[in-house]
Design a protein around this motif. Structure first.
Motif, PDB file in Angstrom:
ATOM      1  N   UNK A  36      27.150   6.635 -82.213  1.00  0.00           N
ATOM      2  CA  UNK A  36      27.625   6.041 -83.398  1.00  0.00           C
ATOM      3  C   UNK A  36      28.511   7.217 -84.535  1.00  0.00           C
ATOM      4  N   UNK A  37      29.083   7.676 -85.404  1.00  0.00           N
ATOM      5  CA  UNK A  37      28.460   8.507 -86.568  1.00  0.00           C
ATOM      6  C   UNK A  37      27.697   7.375 -87.438  1.00  0.00           C
ATOM      7  N   UNK A  38      28.620   5.415 -88.182  1.00  0.00           N
ATOM      8  CA  UNK A  38      27.505   4.578 -88.386  1.00  0.00           C
ATOM      9  C   UNK A  38      26.597   4.773 -88.967  1.00  0.00           C
ATOM     10  N   UNK A  39      25.790   4.901 -86.834  1.00  0.00           N
ATOM     11  CA  UNK A  39      24.729   5.090 -87.282  1.00  0.00           C
ATOM     12  C   UNK A  39      23.972   6.426 -87.843  1.00  0.00           C
ATOM     13  N   UNK A  40      23.965   6.810 -88.602  1.00  0.00           N
ATOM     14  CA  UNK A  40      23.300   7.999 -89.210  1.00  0.00           C
ATOM     15  C   UNK A  40      23.056   7.630 -89.923  1.00  0.00           C
ATOM     16  N   UNK A  41      23.366   6.850 -90.953  1.00  0.00           N
ATOM     17  CA  UNK A  41      22.858   5.429 -92.493  1.00  0.00           C
ATOM     18  C   UNK A  41      22.665   4.598 -92.041  1.00  0.00           C
ATOM     19  N   UNK A  42      22.718   4.349 -90.628  1.00  0.00           N
ATOM     20  CA  UNK A  42      21.080   3.557 -90.330  1.00  0.00           C
ATOM     21  C   UNK A  42      19.817   4.353 -90.433  1.00  0.00           C
ATOM     22  N   UNK A  43      20.074   5.621 -89.878  1.00  0.00           N
ATOM     23  CA  UNK A  43      18.779   6.490 -89.263  1.00  0.00           C
ATOM     24  C   UNK A  43      18.063   6.860 -90.795  1.00  0.00           C
ATOM     25  N   UNK A  44      19.038   7.262 -91.308  1.00  0.00           N
ATOM     26  CA  UNK A  44      18.087   7.681 -93.027  1.00  0.00           C
ATOM     27  C   UNK A  44      18.078   6.935 -94.024  1.00  0.00           C
ATOM     28  N   UNK A  45      19.085   5.936 -94.516  1.00  0.00           N
ATOM     29  CA  UNK A  45      18.784   4.522 -95.169  1.00  0.00           C
ATOM     30  C   UNK A  45      17.521   3.404 -94.965  1.00  0.00           C
ATOM     31  N   UNK A  46      18.006   3.083 -93.888  1.00  0.00           N
ATOM     32  CA  UNK A  46      17.403   2.314 -93.136  1.00  0.00           C
ATOM     33  C   UNK A  46      15.938   1.990 -92.425  1.00  0.00           C
ATOM     34  N   UNK A  47      16.127   3.161 -91.501  1.00  0.00           N
ATOM     35  CA  UNK A  47      14.920   3.753 -91.111  1.00  0.00           C
ATOM     36  C   UNK A  47      14.004   4.676 -91.117  1.00  0.00           C
ATOM     37  N   UNK A  48      15.060   5.499 -92.463  1.00  0.00           N
ATOM     38  CA  UNK A  48      13.617   6.969 -93.028  1.00  0.00           C
ATOM     39  C   UNK A  48      13.632   8.017 -92.792  1.00  0.00           C
ATOM     40  N   UNK A  49      15.112   8.363 -91.362  1.00  0.00           N
ATOM     41  CA  UNK A  49      14.650   9.359 -90.792  1.00  0.00           C
ATOM     42  C   UNK A  49      15.443  10.254 -92.006  1.00  0.00           C
ATOM     43  N   UNK A  50      14.921  10.932 -92.861  1.00  0.00           N
ATOM     44  CA  UNK A  50      15.304  12.465 -93.308  1.00  0.00           C
ATOM     45  C   UNK A  50      14.416  13.001 -94.375  1.00  0.00           C
ATOM     46  N   UNK A  51      14.679  13.897 -94.444  1.00  0.00           N
ATOM     47  CA  UNK A  51      14.072  15.141 -95.176  1.00  0.00           C
ATOM     48  C   UNK A  51      13.187  14.017 -96.455  1.00  0.00           C
ATOM     49  N   UNK A  52      11.848  14.525 -96.527  1.00  0.00           N
ATOM     50  CA  UNK A  52      11.401  15.485 -96.030  1.00  0.00           C
ATOM     51  C   UNK A  52      10.470  14.841 -94.862  1.00  0.00           C
ATOM     52  N   UNK A  53      10.281  13.424 -94.799  1.00  0.00           N
ATOM     53  CA  UNK A  53      10.086  12.589 -93.760  1.00  0.00           C
ATOM     54  C   UNK A  53       9.844  13.637 -92.408  1.00  0.00           C
ATOM     55  N   UNK A  54       8.409  13.127 -91.483  1.00  0.00           N
ATOM     56  CA  UNK A  54       8.186  13.335 -90.196  1.00  0.00           C
ATOM     57  C   UNK A  54       8.497  12.489 -89.131  1.00  0.00           C
TER      58      UNK A  54
END
Length: 261
Positions: free
Chosen positions: A30-48
């Motif tokens: 689901x599209x809503x998972x994108x925010x969870x990945x980036x904002x909650x989990x921290x999966x965003x640039x520059x993360x590995x």
């Protein structure tokens, strides 16, 4: 890095045989998972970010869109080949959860999508802890069929007798390695509504024939399962529609890495 455990036979045989069905029939996220990945989990640039048990790359593709640097780890050759074909820009490595081919502290985030129940053991948790940096985060994601819907429950009745000892999310045994351990903080759960929209062949036949313990059956038995699934159209009018919305709940679980004991 420790030595790997053998891959469960249902996963090795089933996912080798069914990589095409897996790619066609598995739902996206689901599209809503994108925010969870980036904002909650921290999966965003520059993360590995490590996608562990990456399969054909359905979830890897979502991670790559976050801008993070993504490494996919997948033990089944046929699945990994499909991933590399569709995502040539992502580094894809052969490895298992118990022997991740990365150095200590290499990842900010480690994610397992549709996979953790296959390797839910203490050795795998130790290896994930090793690969994550201090204050790194572990994410576990599953698309779970909504069996409160009558025809979805009927599908489950058809396939469950074949599961044998194959690990399954619904059994909940995947949580056991987290009990009493000091490597990760308590799991936190978020649920997103989701549906997989497509034809009957896409969202039912291809999806169910990609289930590991179904895909590993002899061809005649797979055909028998397919015939029984098609027979559900006689019972449930919705399955005769040109387009079907297969209902899911996407469960996203987060665990913070704790300092080494």
């Amino acid at each position: 890095m420790t030595s790997p455990r053998p891959i469960h036979e249902a996963a090795q045989r089933g996912y080798t045989a069914a990589s095409d069905n897996y790619q066609r029939g598995r739902p996206e996220y689901p599209e809503a998972l994108n925010a969870w990945l980036q904002d909650t989990l921290g999966a965003r640039a520059p993360a590995r970010v490590v996608d562990l048990g990456a399969g054909t790359g359905k979830f890897t593709k979502l991670l790559a869109r976050t801008g993070a640097t993504v490494t996919a780890v997948e033990p089944v050759d046929a699945m990994r080949a499909r991933l590399s074909e569709s995502l040539p820009e992502v580094r894809a490595l052969a490895g298992t959860a118990e022997a991740i081919p990365l150095p200590d502290g290499d990842a900010d985030v480690l994610v397992c999508a549709q996979a953790f129940h296959w390797f839910a053991n203490t050795q795998a948790l130790r290896e994930m802890h090793r690969v994550l940096r201090p204050s790194g985060r572990l994410g576990l994601v599953w698309n779970v069929r909504d069996e409160s819907v009558d025809w979805v429950a009927a599908i489950t009745e058809i396939i469950t007798p074949y599961e044998g000892d194959a690990p399954r999310f619904y059994k909940g045994t995947w949580k056991q390695p987290f009990e009493g351990q000091v490597l990760f903080a308590p799991l936190q759960r978020t649920v997103f509504p989701h549906s997989h929209v497509g034809t009957f062949d896409q969202v039912v036949l291809d999806r169910i024939l990609s289930v590991s313990f179904i895909a590993s059956l002899p061809e005649a038995e797979q055909q028998s399962v397919a015939d029984r699934l098609r027979g559900l159209k006689d019972r449930f009018a919705v399955l005769r529609e040109p387009t079907i919305a297969f209902p899911y709940a996407t469960e996203a679980w987060l665990a913070d890495r704790l300092p080494a004991p």
